[in-house]
Design a protein around this motif. Structure first.
Motif, short mmCIF file in Angstrom:
data_model
loop_
_atom_site.label_atom_id
_atom_site.label_comp_id
_atom_site.label_asym_id
_atom_site.label_seq_id
_atom_site.Cartn_x
_atom_site.Cartn_y
_atom_site.Cartn_z
N UNK A 99 74.47 -5.59 31.56
CA UNK A 99 74.72 -4.20 31.19
C UNK A 99 74.83 -3.26 32.38
N UNK A 100 74.74 -3.79 33.59
CA UNK A 100 74.80 -2.95 34.78
C UNK A 100 76.21 -2.65 35.25
N UNK A 101 77.22 -3.14 34.56
CA UNK A 101 78.60 -2.91 35.01
C UNK A 101 79.04 -1.49 34.67
N UNK A 102 80.05 -1.03 35.38
CA UNK A 102 80.71 0.22 35.01
C UNK A 102 81.59 -0.03 33.80
N UNK A 103 81.80 1.00 32.99
CA UNK A 103 82.72 0.88 31.87
C UNK A 103 84.15 0.66 32.38
N UNK A 104 84.91 -0.13 31.63
CA UNK A 104 86.34 -0.26 31.86
C UNK A 104 87.04 0.46 30.72
N UNK A 105 88.01 1.29 31.04
CA UNK A 105 88.67 2.11 30.02
C UNK A 105 90.11 1.66 29.78
N UNK A 170 90.62 -4.62 38.00
CA UNK A 170 89.99 -3.53 37.26
C UNK A 170 89.17 -4.04 36.07
N UNK A 171 89.73 -4.97 35.30
CA UNK A 171 89.06 -5.39 34.07
C UNK A 171 88.10 -6.56 34.25
N UNK A 172 88.23 -7.32 35.32
CA UNK A 172 87.36 -8.49 35.51
C UNK A 172 86.68 -8.53 36.87
N UNK A 173 87.10 -7.66 37.79
CA UNK A 173 86.47 -7.63 39.10
C UNK A 173 85.07 -7.02 39.05
N UNK A 174 84.25 -7.35 40.04
CA UNK A 174 82.89 -6.82 40.16
C UNK A 174 82.72 -6.31 41.59
N UNK A 175 82.37 -5.04 41.76
CA UNK A 175 82.18 -4.53 43.12
C UNK A 175 80.69 -4.51 43.47
N UNK A 176 80.41 -4.18 44.71
CA UNK A 176 79.03 -4.27 45.22
C UNK A 176 78.08 -3.34 44.50
N UNK A 177 78.56 -2.23 43.97
CA UNK A 177 77.69 -1.30 43.25
C UNK A 177 77.15 -1.89 41.95
N UNK A 178 77.86 -2.87 41.40
CA UNK A 178 77.47 -3.45 40.12
C UNK A 178 76.55 -4.66 40.27
N UNK A 179 76.38 -5.15 41.48
CA UNK A 179 75.55 -6.33 41.73
C UNK A 179 74.08 -5.92 41.84
N UNK A 180 73.23 -6.52 41.00
CA UNK A 180 71.80 -6.26 41.05
C UNK A 180 71.38 -4.92 40.50
N UNK A 181 72.29 -4.19 39.92
CA UNK A 181 71.96 -2.90 39.32
C UNK A 181 71.03 -3.12 38.14
N UNK A 182 70.09 -2.19 37.85
CA UNK A 182 69.23 -2.34 36.67
C UNK A 182 70.05 -2.59 35.41
N UNK A 183 69.68 -3.62 34.67
CA UNK A 183 70.42 -4.02 33.48
C UNK A 183 71.46 -5.08 33.77
N UNK A 184 71.74 -5.30 35.06
CA UNK A 184 72.74 -6.29 35.43
C UNK A 184 72.18 -7.38 36.31
N UNK A 185 70.96 -7.81 36.01
CA UNK A 185 70.26 -8.78 36.86
C UNK A 185 70.97 -10.12 36.96
N UNK A 186 71.79 -10.48 35.97
CA UNK A 186 72.47 -11.76 35.99
C UNK A 186 73.79 -11.72 36.76
N UNK A 187 74.16 -10.55 37.23
CA UNK A 187 75.36 -10.41 38.05
C UNK A 187 74.91 -10.44 39.51
N UNK A 188 75.12 -11.57 40.18
CA UNK A 188 74.58 -11.75 41.53
C UNK A 188 75.63 -11.89 42.62
N UNK A 189 76.90 -11.61 42.29
CA UNK A 189 77.94 -11.69 43.32
C UNK A 189 79.11 -10.78 42.95
N UNK A 190 79.83 -10.35 43.98
CA UNK A 190 81.03 -9.56 43.75
C UNK A 190 82.18 -10.48 43.37
N UNK A 191 83.24 -9.87 42.85
CA UNK A 191 84.41 -10.66 42.44
C UNK A 191 85.64 -9.79 42.57
N UNK A 192 86.61 -10.26 43.35
CA UNK A 192 87.86 -9.52 43.54
C UNK A 192 88.97 -10.17 42.74
#
Length: 250
Positions: A99-105, A170-192
């Motif tokens: 749940x730590x990801x940013x919304x995608x619109x 945009x829809x599947x990438x993960x940037x550094x701000x989303x890694x380890x954010x509260x609610x996103x503990x299972x996201x442990x790496x970025x993805x371009x």
């Protein structure tokens, strides 16, 4: 994920003539693409035309409004806009730990489609491209209707879609701000995101109860490539769909 039909287009794309002159509603269940528990949806179906203008919804990526620029016996070239292109992904709909990801619109996209009827075995083919602020995709589709009886029509379909790197990022990438954010503990790496593709196949059955009312059923499967499947927020690379609906024909 709030998008009612986030990956229907990733499962199968029906021929434009299959739903011509109809409005209706469908319901289906699907394998979640993202780490998300939502696996059912309500699907509004609309296919309306006036002169060469049209409104379509329910067969690809949502609502489209367009104009048939050229219409001949064996091909149709159309231009259209999609006010809600792409997907809508809400962090609140994700599973615990994601749940730590940013919304995608969704975003406005413009497109062009060429539908071609080769005159062989009643085949219908199409090539289309849509593009917007967050990238776009290219689609090739082929289907063939089978008239089983005066009331029952079966339409198998196969498709291939290529997504450009901007759309995937945009829809599947993960940037550094989303890694380890509260609610996103299972996201442990970025993805371009990189250019990606998917293959899909499906079948639709349409049964005419009378001249105005018909019942449809549909099922399909699609596989997305590793450029999407390897994203930390993606759960499944093979997506299944099963559903039904009721349509009113004008």
């Amino acid at each position: 994920m709030n998008k009612k039909l986030a990956m229907l287009g990733a499962l199968f794309i029906l021929g434009q003539s299959a739903l011509a002159g109809n409005i209706g509603i469908g319901y289906g269940v699907t394998t979640p693409l993202y780490h998300n528990d939502k696996n059912d949806y309500v699907l509004p179906i609309v296919d309306l035309e006036y002169d060469k203008f049209f409104i379509k919804g329910g067969s690809t990526y949502g609502l489209s409004l367009g104009y048939k620029l050229i219409e001949e016996d064996n091909y149709v070239l159309s231009l259209y806009g999609m006010p809600f292109g792409g997907y809508e992904v809400k962090n609140s709909d994700m599973k615990s730990g994601y749940k730590g990801i940013d919304d995608r619109d969704t975003h406005v996209m413009g497109g062009a489609e060429l539908v071609y009827y080769p005159g062989i075995y009643s085949l219908e083919t199409s090539v289309s491209a849509e593009y917007g602020e967050e990238g776009g995709h290219f689609t090739f589709r082929i289907n063939r209707p089978y008239q089983i009886s005066s009331k029952l029509t079966i339409i198998p379909s196969i498709n291939y879609v290529y997504y450009d790197s901007n759309f995937v990022d945009y829809y599947f990438g993960v940037d550094s701000r989303e890694v380890g954010r509260p609610g996103g503990e299972k996201i442990n790496s970025t993805f371009s995101g990189e250019g990606a593709h998917r293959f899909g196949a499906g079948i639709l059955g349409n049964y005419k109860v009378n001249d105005a009312i018909s019942i449809m059923g549909f099922t399909g499967v699609a596989k997305v490539s590793g450029e999407i499947a390897n994203s930390p927020i993606v759960d499944n690379d093979v997506i299944y769909i099963l559903g039904t609906g009721v349509m009113y024909t004008f």
